[in-house]
Design a protein around this motif. Structure first.
Motif, PDB file in Angstrom:
ATOM      1  N   HIS A 160      -9.364  -5.517   0.395  1.00 47.79           N
ATOM      2  CA  HIS A 160     -10.313  -4.815   1.254  1.00 47.79           C
ATOM      3  C   HIS A 160      -9.596  -4.158   2.427  1.00 47.79           C
ATOM      4  O   HIS A 160      -9.846  -2.989   2.752  1.00 47.79           O
ATOM      5  CB  HIS A 160     -11.373  -5.778   1.794  1.00 47.79           C
ATOM      6  N   MET A 161      -8.710  -4.905   3.062  1.00 44.62           N
ATOM      7  CA  MET A 161      -8.025  -4.373   4.227  1.00 44.62           C
ATOM      8  C   MET A 161      -7.109  -3.213   3.849  1.00 44.62           C
ATOM      9  O   MET A 161      -7.069  -2.190   4.542  1.00 44.62           O
ATOM     10  CB  MET A 161      -7.197  -5.459   4.916  1.00 44.62           C
ATOM     11  N   PHE A 162      -6.370  -3.347   2.752  1.00 48.60           N
ATOM     12  CA  PHE A 162      -5.471  -2.270   2.351  1.00 48.60           C
ATOM     13  C   PHE A 162      -6.243  -0.978   2.097  1.00 48.60           C
ATOM     14  O   PHE A 162      -5.843   0.099   2.542  1.00 48.60           O
ATOM     15  CB  PHE A 162      -4.682  -2.665   1.106  1.00 48.60           C
ATOM     16  N   PHE A 163      -7.349  -1.069   1.394  1.00 47.72           N
ATOM     17  CA  PHE A 163      -8.124   0.129   1.086  1.00 47.72           C
ATOM     18  C   PHE A 163      -8.775   0.690   2.350  1.00 47.72           C
ATOM     19  O   PHE A 163      -8.859   1.909   2.522  1.00 47.72           O
ATOM     20  CB  PHE A 163      -9.178  -0.172   0.021  1.00 47.72           C
ATOM     21  N   TYR A 164      -9.204  -0.186   3.252  1.00 49.03           N
ATOM     22  CA  TYR A 164      -9.872   0.259   4.474  1.00 49.03           C
ATOM     23  C   TYR A 164      -8.884   0.855   5.464  1.00 49.03           C
ATOM     24  O   TYR A 164      -9.134   1.914   6.049  1.00 49.03           O
ATOM     25  CB  TYR A 164     -10.606  -0.925   5.104  1.00 49.03           C
ATOM     26  N   ARG A 165      -7.754   0.202   5.660  1.00 51.07           N
ATOM     27  CA  ARG A 165      -6.788   0.658   6.660  1.00 51.07           C
ATOM     28  C   ARG A 165      -5.878   1.754   6.143  1.00 51.07           C
ATOM     29  O   ARG A 165      -5.544   2.696   6.878  1.00 51.07           O
ATOM     30  CB  ARG A 165      -5.942  -0.530   7.148  1.00 51.07           C
ATOM     31  N   LEU A 166      -5.416   1.640   4.903  1.00 50.80           N
ATOM     32  CA  LEU A 166      -4.463   2.604   4.369  1.00 50.80           C
ATOM     33  C   LEU A 166      -5.131   3.770   3.653  1.00 50.80           C
ATOM     34  O   LEU A 166      -4.552   4.852   3.552  1.00 50.80           O
ATOM     35  CB  LEU A 166      -3.502   1.918   3.391  1.00 50.80           C
ATOM     36  N   GLY A 167      -6.349   3.525   3.147  1.00 48.60           N
ATOM     37  CA  GLY A 167      -6.993   4.505   2.281  1.00 48.60           C
ATOM     38  C   GLY A 167      -6.646   4.202   0.829  1.00 48.60           C
ATOM     39  O   GLY A 167      -5.586   3.630   0.536  1.00 48.60           O
ATOM     40  N   PRO A 168      -7.515   4.557  -0.103  1.00 48.96           N
ATOM     41  CA  PRO A 168      -7.317   4.161  -1.499  1.00 48.96           C
ATOM     42  C   PRO A 168      -6.082   4.759  -2.156  1.00 48.96           C
ATOM     43  O   PRO A 168      -5.463   4.122  -3.009  1.00 48.96           O
ATOM     44  CB  PRO A 168      -8.600   4.641  -2.195  1.00 48.96           C
ATOM     45  N   VAL A 169      -5.692   5.984  -1.770  1.00 50.51           N
ATOM     46  CA  VAL A 169      -4.540   6.614  -2.424  1.00 50.51           C
ATOM     47  C   VAL A 169      -3.243   5.903  -2.053  1.00 50.51           C
ATOM     48  O   VAL A 169      -2.456   5.513  -2.920  1.00 50.51           O
ATOM     49  CB  VAL A 169      -4.465   8.113  -2.051  1.00 50.51           C
ATOM     50  N   LEU A 170      -3.010   5.707  -0.753  1.00 55.85           N
ATOM     51  CA  LEU A 170      -1.793   5.035  -0.304  1.00 55.85           C
ATOM     52  C   LEU A 170      -1.799   3.571  -0.726  1.00 55.85           C
ATOM     53  O   LEU A 170      -0.754   3.032  -1.117  1.00 55.85           O
ATOM     54  CB  LEU A 170      -1.657   5.151   1.214  1.00 55.85           C
ATOM     55  N   ALA A 171      -2.962   2.907  -0.653  1.00 56.49           N
ATOM     56  CA  ALA A 171      -3.043   1.502  -1.058  1.00 56.49           C
ATOM     57  C   ALA A 171      -2.643   1.343  -2.513  1.00 56.49           C
ATOM     58  O   ALA A 171      -1.855   0.446  -2.864  1.00 56.49           O
ATOM     59  CB  ALA A 171      -4.461   0.968  -0.838  1.00 56.49           C
ATOM     60  N   ARG A 172      -3.149   2.207  -3.368  1.00 51.71           N
ATOM     61  CA  ARG A 172      -2.787   2.114  -4.787  1.00 51.71           C
ATOM     62  C   ARG A 172      -1.291   2.352  -4.987  1.00 51.71           C
ATOM     63  O   ARG A 172      -0.639   1.663  -5.790  1.00 51.71           O
ATOM     64  CB  ARG A 172      -3.606   3.116  -5.601  1.00 51.71           C
ATOM     65  N   ARG A 173      -0.745   3.327  -4.284  1.00 48.91           N
ATOM     66  CA  ARG A 173       0.678   3.630  -4.430  1.00 48.91           C
ATOM     67  C   ARG A 173       1.536   2.417  -4.067  1.00 48.91           C
ATOM     68  O   ARG A 173       2.428   2.012  -4.819  1.00 48.91           O
ATOM     69  CB  ARG A 173       1.038   4.843  -3.562  1.00 48.91           C
ATOM     70  N   LEU A 174       1.266   1.826  -2.889  1.00 46.75           N
ATOM     71  CA  LEU A 174       2.095   0.721  -2.431  1.00 46.75           C
ATOM     72  C   LEU A 174       1.897  -0.534  -3.273  1.00 46.75           C
ATOM     73  O   LEU A 174       2.852  -1.282  -3.529  1.00 46.75           O
ATOM     74  CB  LEU A 174       1.793   0.422  -0.960  1.00 46.75           C
ATOM     75  N   LEU A 175       0.665  -0.794  -3.708  1.00 41.80           N
ATOM     76  CA  LEU A 175       0.391  -2.018  -4.451  1.00 41.80           C
ATOM     77  C   LEU A 175       0.804  -1.918  -5.918  1.00 41.80           C
ATOM     78  O   LEU A 175       1.199  -2.916  -6.520  1.00 41.80           O
ATOM     79  CB  LEU A 175      -1.092  -2.382  -4.351  1.00 41.80           C
ATOM     80  N   LEU A 176       0.732  -0.741  -6.497  1.00 42.95           N
ATOM     81  CA  LEU A 176       1.107  -0.595  -7.902  1.00 42.95           C
ATOM     82  C   LEU A 176       2.613  -0.480  -8.095  1.00 42.95           C
ATOM     83  O   LEU A 176       3.114  -0.732  -9.197  1.00 42.95           O
ATOM     84  CB  LEU A 176       0.419   0.633  -8.507  1.00 42.95           C
ATOM     85  N   THR A 177       3.340  -0.098  -7.048  1.00 40.67           N
ATOM     86  CA  THR A 177       4.782   0.099  -7.190  1.00 40.67           C
ATOM     87  C   THR A 177       5.622  -0.928  -6.456  1.00 40.67           C
ATOM     88  O   THR A 177       6.774  -1.157  -6.824  1.00 40.67           O
ATOM     89  CB  THR A 177       5.190   1.489  -6.673  1.00 40.67           C
ATOM     90  N   GLY A 178       5.077  -1.527  -5.379  1.00 43.12           N
ATOM     91  CA  GLY A 178       5.893  -2.392  -4.538  1.00 43.12           C
ATOM     92  C   GLY A 178       6.901  -1.619  -3.708  1.00 43.12           C
ATOM     93  O   GLY A 178       7.844  -2.201  -3.166  1.00 43.12           O
ATOM     94  N   ASP A 179       6.721  -0.303  -3.588  1.00 44.56           N
ATOM     95  CA  ASP A 179       7.645   0.521  -2.809  1.00 44.56           C
ATOM     96  C   ASP A 179       7.689   0.076  -1.348  1.00 44.56           C
ATOM     97  O   ASP A 179       6.673  -0.320  -0.779  1.00 44.56           O
ATOM     98  CB  ASP A 179       7.217   1.989  -2.842  1.00 44.56           C
ATOM     99  N   MET A 180       8.859   0.189  -0.754  1.00 44.32           N
ATOM    100  CA  MET A 180       9.043  -0.011   0.677  1.00 44.32           C
ATOM    101  C   MET A 180       9.383   1.342   1.286  1.00 44.32           C
ATOM    102  O   MET A 180      10.349   1.982   0.873  1.00 44.32           O
ATOM    103  CB  MET A 180      10.140  -1.033   0.953  1.00 44.32           C
ATOM    104  N   ILE A 181       8.608   1.787   2.256  1.00 41.48           N
ATOM    105  CA  ILE A 181       8.765   3.112   2.823  1.00 41.48           C
ATOM    106  C   ILE A 181       8.935   3.026   4.324  1.00 41.48           C
ATOM    107  O   ILE A 181       8.513   2.046   4.943  1.00 41.48           O
ATOM    108  CB  ILE A 181       7.557   4.016   2.480  1.00 41.48           C
ATOM    109  N   PRO A 182       9.564   4.025   4.949  1.00 41.54           N
ATOM    110  CA  PRO A 182       9.671   4.004   6.415  1.00 41.54           C
ATOM    111  C   PRO A 182       8.313   4.260   7.051  1.00 41.54           C
ATOM    112  O   PRO A 182       7.526   5.081   6.564  1.00 41.54           O
ATOM    113  CB  PRO A 182      10.655   5.138   6.711  1.00 41.54           C
ATOM    114  N   ALA A 183       8.055   3.564   8.148  1.00 40.06           N
ATOM    115  CA  ALA A 183       6.772   3.727   8.847  1.00 40.06           C
ATOM    116  C   ALA A 183       6.560   5.161   9.285  1.00 40.06           C
ATOM    117  O   ALA A 183       5.420   5.631   9.388  1.00 40.06           O
ATOM    118  CB  ALA A 183       6.713   2.784  10.039  1.00 40.06           C
ATOM    119  N   SER A 184       7.642   5.890   9.531  1.00 39.51           N
ATOM    120  CA  SER A 184       7.520   7.282   9.976  1.00 39.51           C
ATOM    121  C   SER A 184       6.796   8.149   8.951  1.00 39.51           C
ATOM    122  O   SER A 184       6.213   9.179   9.312  1.00 39.51           O
ATOM    123  CB  SER A 184       8.899   7.869  10.274  1.00 39.51           C
TER     124      SER A 184
END
Length: 293
Positions: A160-184
């Motif tokens: 719930h928090m990931f989808f609410y705070r990150l938005g569904p597109v970014l949440a899916r990207r990070l959760l489906l891949t496990g990617d680590m990205i720069p905060a920038s």
């Protein structure tokens, strides 16, 4: 008693308490004992009328890499000591995960103003804490993400928090891949309060925000926090308290095919450090048009 890996400083004159994760050899990852100590301190501060703001940070230029995967499955107790022969029961998983996720639920709805000072890495549970804080001051080169999805798949808690705070597109990207990205990369999304180019400025800026919030009336902060919590529960987090630990408990009971990466098995065979290297070799696929070596 504290083993010294979580430090508490109270400043009743300013109304600010500072909680510092001090486990630098593990990049401020926390095991269950550290998480319980952090939770104990938060509980004490929640009823301390002299404190208005809780400032959370890490030592050695690192916020936190989340739950310590060196003891993965150890949090399920004796039944998990030999995970190759005896997997923790579903009832044990649900009981333990319900208690573990209670810590995050308490922080998400914490009655005092919370500030996260984020540098270096904010991964897994560390990323969640940064997202849950009222004010998050983040260095632009901080690596953020949920690499635990590479161990258990994307069906983790806090969806719930990931989808609410990150938005569904970014949440899916990070959760489906496990990617680590720069905060920038997230500056334009306003996910954090501030993302600073110069990491040396993060501590001073977080301290400024703490002092700014501490000028608010104490009762006003508490009432506002409860109002925020109610609105979020009605709009964004309905059902989250149950689904978070439910999804996590089920996710830790995966069956792996022979060609799928199994962190627990790999760690048992090669050790933790090598298991992390093999994990990244398995999941880090070069982008089209790039060369390696």
């Amino acid at each position: 008693m504290s083993d010294g890996r979580v430090l508490l400083e109270r400043d009743e004159g300013t109304g600010i308490a500072r909680l510092t994760l001090d486990n630098p050899s593990r990049r401020n990852a926390y095991d269950p004992a550290m998480r319980e100590q952090l939770g104990t301190y938060l509980d004490e501060l929640a009823v301390d009328d002299a404190i208005k703001v809780v400032h959370l940070r890490g030592t050695s230029g690192v916020f936190s890499t989340g739950a310590d995967m060196a003891n993965a499955y150890a949090w399920y107790g004796d039944a998990a000591k030999d995970s190759a022969r005896r997997r923790p029961s579903q009832r044990r998983r649900l009981s333990v995960d319900r208690r573990s996720f209670g810590f995050y639920h308490n922080f998400l709805g914490y009655p005092k103003a919370t500030i996260a000072e984020v540098q270096g890495f904010a991964l897994g549970g560390g990323f969640e804490l940064a997202l849950m804080a009222d004010i998050a001051i983040v260095a632009g080169d901080t690596r953020i993400g949920m690499p635990a999805t590479r161990f258990l798949g994307p069906a983790l808690g806090s969806l719930h928090m990931f989808f609410y705070r990150l938005g569904p597109v970014l949440a899916r990207r990070l959760l489906l891949t496990g990617d680590m990205i720069p905060a920038s990369d997230l500056t334009h999304l306003s996910i954090f309060t501030e993302i600073l180019d110069n990491s040396d400025d993060v501590r001073a800026r977080a301290d400024w925000w703490a002092r700014k919030l501490a000028r608010m009336p104490a009762d006003g902060i508490v009432i506002a926090k409860e109002a925020f919590r109610l609105v979020e529960q009605l709009q964004a987090y309905q059902g989250e308290e149950v689904t978070s630990y439910l999804f996590h408990a089920y996710g830790t009971n995966l069956q792996f095919q022979d060609d799928e990466f199994n962190f627990v098995k790999t760690r048992a065979e090669h050790g933790t450090k090598r298991a992390f290297q093999l994990r990244d070799e398995h999941f880090d696929l070069p982008s089209p048009g790039t060369t390696t070596g």
